[in-house]
Design an enzyme around this catalytic site. Structure first.
Site, PDB file in Angstrom:
ATOM      1  N   LYS A  24       0.817  -1.224   0.000  1.00 29.11           N
ATOM      2  CA  LYS A  24       0.000   0.000   0.000  1.00 29.11           C
ATOM      3  C   LYS A  24       0.851   1.275   0.000  1.00 29.11           C
ATOM      4  CE  LYS A  24      -3.329  -2.790  -0.055  1.00 29.11           C
ATOM      5  NZ  LYS A  24      -3.954  -3.092  -1.345  1.00 29.11           N
TER       6      LYS A  24
ATOM      7  N   ILE B 149      -8.768  11.427   7.239  1.00 28.32           N
ATOM      8  CA  ILE B 149      -9.872  12.161   6.614  1.00 28.32           C
ATOM      9  C   ILE B 149     -11.149  11.747   7.326  1.00 28.32           C
ATOM     10  CG2 ILE B 149     -11.070  12.670   4.432  1.00 28.32           C
ATOM     11  CD1 ILE B 149      -8.073  13.342   4.333  1.00 28.32           C
TER      12      ILE B 149
ATOM     13  N   ARG C  50      -8.169  -6.800  -9.263  1.00 29.13           N
ATOM     14  CA  ARG C  50      -9.059  -7.942  -9.536  1.00 29.13           C
ATOM     15  C   ARG C  50     -10.424  -7.435  -9.963  1.00 29.13           C
ATOM     16  NH1 ARG C  50      -9.479  -6.676  -4.065  1.00 29.13           N
ATOM     17  NH2 ARG C  50     -11.599  -5.954  -3.658  1.00 29.13           N
TER      18      ARG C  50
ATOM     19  N   GLU D 140      -6.218   3.205  -2.603  1.00 31.70           N
ATOM     20  CA  GLU D 140      -5.511   2.011  -3.067  1.00 31.70           C
ATOM     21  C   GLU D 140      -6.039   1.577  -4.421  1.00 31.70           C
ATOM     22  OE1 GLU D 140      -7.013  -1.543  -0.399  1.00 31.70           O
ATOM     23  OE2 GLU D 140      -6.265   0.012   0.940  1.00 31.70           O
TER      24      GLU D 140
HETATM   25  C1  MV4 Z   1      -8.521   6.184   5.450  1.00 31.96           C
HETATM   26  C2  MV4 Z   1      -9.629   6.825   6.070  1.00 31.96           C
HETATM   27  C3  MV4 Z   1      -9.492   8.137   6.422  1.00 31.96           C
HETATM   28  N1  MV4 Z   1      -8.330   8.794   6.206  1.00 31.96           N
HETATM   29  N2  MV4 Z   1      -7.398   6.892   5.247  1.00 31.96           N
HETATM   30  C4  MV4 Z   1     -10.402   1.785   5.281  1.00 31.96           C
HETATM   31  C5  MV4 Z   1      -9.822   0.538   4.698  1.00 31.96           C
HETATM   32  C6  MV4 Z   1      -8.591   0.903   3.966  1.00 31.96           C
HETATM   33  N3  MV4 Z   1      -8.711   0.507   2.595  1.00 31.96           N
HETATM   34  C7  MV4 Z   1      -8.455   2.386   4.114  1.00 31.96           C
HETATM   35  N4  MV4 Z   1      -9.576   2.875   4.899  1.00 31.96           N
HETATM   36  C8  MV4 Z   1      -9.664   4.164   5.292  1.00 31.96           C
HETATM   37  N5  MV4 Z   1      -8.566   4.916   5.068  1.00 31.96           N
HETATM   38  C9  MV4 Z   1      -7.313   8.160   5.626  1.00 31.96           C
HETATM   39  N6  MV4 Z   1      -6.175   8.833   5.410  1.00 31.96           N
HETATM   40  C10 MV4 Z   1     -10.774   6.069   6.262  1.00 31.96           C
HETATM   41  C11 MV4 Z   1     -10.797   4.739   5.888  1.00 31.96           C
HETATM   42  C12 MV4 Z   1     -12.017   4.053   6.169  1.00 31.96           C
HETATM   43  C13 MV4 Z   1     -12.853   3.612   5.138  1.00 31.96           C
HETATM   44  C14 MV4 Z   1     -12.532   3.792   3.808  1.00 31.96           C
HETATM   45  C15 MV4 Z   1     -13.365   3.340   2.812  1.00 31.96           C
HETATM   46  C16 MV4 Z   1     -14.554   2.696   3.148  1.00 31.96           C
HETATM   47  C17 MV4 Z   1     -14.869   2.490   4.455  1.00 31.96           C
HETATM   48  C18 MV4 Z   1     -14.039   2.958   5.471  1.00 31.96           C
HETATM   49  C19 MV4 Z   1     -14.417   2.767   6.800  1.00 31.96           C
HETATM   50  C20 MV4 Z   1     -13.595   3.196   7.781  1.00 31.96           C
HETATM   51  C21 MV4 Z   1     -12.397   3.831   7.478  1.00 31.96           C
END
Ligand code: MV4
Length: 452
Positions: A116, A203, A292, A288
């Site tokens: 990542k 965020i 797939r 990210e």
């Molecule tokens: C974040 C975020 C807020 N700020 N990064 C959740 C899983 C992973 N793929 C990254 N995720 C998040 N990254 C920053 N800088 C909030 C999340 C996140 C989230 C993102 C997408 C869908 C659901 C979520 C639920 C909780 C937190």
């Protein structure tokens, strides 16, 4: 085009791939674990090979067994679906070394996007917006504090080997940051066998918006616009839709261009998804890239009329992309509800068991992607997805009314499912208004607790 492929998966996605193959006159080989001997994907494929006992590690993750099945049946390619081996670079390499085409991007692309932090760094260099944060692995607590002070609290610690929210920690101050650093590293080690973590600015209440891209082996890359996947619980998506109610055409264009730029920058070939976070101010950040096919791909199929799996099979077999960006017509609004064998009244605990009564919804603009049938027994060994209910309307309001009607027609008894939960979401005013973030489900469940 391929003449025969093996599908290294089960459930609805195995069926979805078999259907695309049938339309392209590709013969199919299913693989199955002992408990899946009566599964629908076994019946629908032209041939089937048992690859092991029920635990996934012995069957759907059993690389020697799957490669043997491919060799015995003399297939030209393997489609991994999603989950299981779909993002396993080592498996993709083994396929290559056995002269079997892995239907997906190169092992190098899978490996790069699986890291990542490396993915983030590559996208930043390509000019995509990324959240402020560390560019290297955090080794010492002094380094963590320095970065947190530079970007400002709150911050989020993430695992470099990442995904699924494992090893993630949100921190609001120095004390929390230092204690969370240790637990996040331990969790990352336990989950991924790699303790590396990094730090980003957090965020708050973002929307999760992802762009579907298709990239052929000749440098052509198109995007099929976005899906809003904010309605999730503990990183498990529950509802997805396209278009995202929060994007205007200007922001959509910008994000689409960035998604294409990102895919080109990492020399990506195949279908893929670029995930962004969108904050309340309308600023977006690369999060990210998934290498797939995704569970929620049908919402994009309904708004574009493009069969994503058939396009994937075509480009994987070396055909040039025949669709041009300007030719894609986006029509109406599509929504998907994931119907899981889970009890929404009991913290979404898995509820395996026998389905004695079943009725699929039908009628105009309703699609059900599912492997279940009457008297089918849902096993506890695999994920709890029973069906995807996808509907298409001329606009969001119509799509919601079709979804409500289709959920009412859906009968799966006596096991517990997420159908009642979806009905509740559809009644929610903020959801109806398209005003929600990744915190929506959490907040909805909290409100319910207060009422009870
Ligand atoms: C974040 C975020 C807020 N700020 N990064 C959740 C899983 C992973 N793929 C990254 N995720 C998040 N990254 C920053 N800088 C909030 C999340 C996140 C989230 C993102 C997408 C869908 C659901 C979520 C639920 C909780 C937190």
């Amino acid at each position: 085009m391929f003449s025969k492929i093996l599908i290294a998966n089960r459930g609805e996605i195995a069926l979805r791939i078999i259907r695309a193959c049938k339309e392209l006159n590709i013969r199919t080989v299913a693989v199955y674990s002992e408990i899946d001997k009566d599964a629908m994907h076994v019946r629908m494929a032209d041939a089937a090979v048992c690859i092991g006992t029920p635990p996934a590690a012995n069957s759907y993750l059993n690389i020697p067994s799957i490669i043997s099945a491919a060799e015995i049946t003399d297939v030209e390619a393997i489609h991994p679906g999603y989950g299981f081996l779909a993002e396993n670079a080592h498996f993709a390499e083994i396929c290559e070394s056995c002269q079997i085409k892995f239907i997906g991007p190169t092992p190098e692309s899978i490996r790069l996007m699986g890291d990542k932090m490396a993915a983030r760094e590559n996208m930043r260099k390509a000019g995509l917006p990324v959240t402020p944060g560390s560019t290297t692995v955090i080794k010492a607590k002094e380094e963590a504090l320095r970065i947190a002070h530079r970007v400002g609290y709150p911050v989020i610690i993430k695992a470099a080997a990442g995904g699924g929210g494992k090893g993630m920690r949100i921190c609001h101050n120095d004390v929390r940051l230092i204690s969370a650093l240790m637990t996040a590293q331990a969790e990352a080690e336990a989950s991924f066998g790699n303790p590396d973590v990094y730090i980003e600015k957090y965020i708050d209440e973002p929307r999760h918006i992802e762009f579907q891209i298709i990239a052929d082996n000749y440098g052509r890359v198109i995007h099929l616009r976005e899906r809003d996947c904010s309605i999730q619980r503990r990183h498990q998506k529950l509802i997805e839709e396209s278009p995202c109610p929060a994007l205007d055409s200007k922001l959509r264009k910008k994000m689409g261009e960035m998604a294409i730029r990102g895919a080109k920058a990492v020399n990506y070939h195949n279908i893929g998804t670029i995930e962004f976070l969108l904050d309340k101010k309308g600023d977006f950040y690369f999060m990210e890239m998934n290498t797939r096919v995704q569970v929620e791909h049908p919402v994009t199929e309904l708004v574009t009329g493009i069969d994503i799996i058939k396009e994937q099979l075509k480009i994987s077999s070396g055909e040039k992309l025949s669709i041009q960006q300007e030719d894609i017509e986006f029509k109406g609004h599509a929504i998907e509800c994931r119907i899981n064998a889970e009890d929404p009244q009991n913290q979404f605990a898995p509820c395996p068991g026998k389905i004695e009564s079943l009725n699929f919804p039908g009628g105009p603009n309703v699609r059900v992607d599912s492997h279940i049938y009457q008297n089918y027994t849902v096993s506890p060994y695999y994920d709890s997805l029973l069906a995807k209910l996808i509907v298409h309307g001329r606009n969001r309001k119509e799509a919601l009314s079709i979804m409500r009607r289709a959920l009412d027609e859906f009968v799966i008894e006596p096991i517990k499912t997420t159908i009642p939960f979806h009905k509740q979401v559809l009644e929610n005013q903020a959801f109806k208004d398209g005003k929600f973030s990744t915190h929506f489900v959490e907040n909805l469940l909290k409100e319910k607790e207060v009422e009870e």
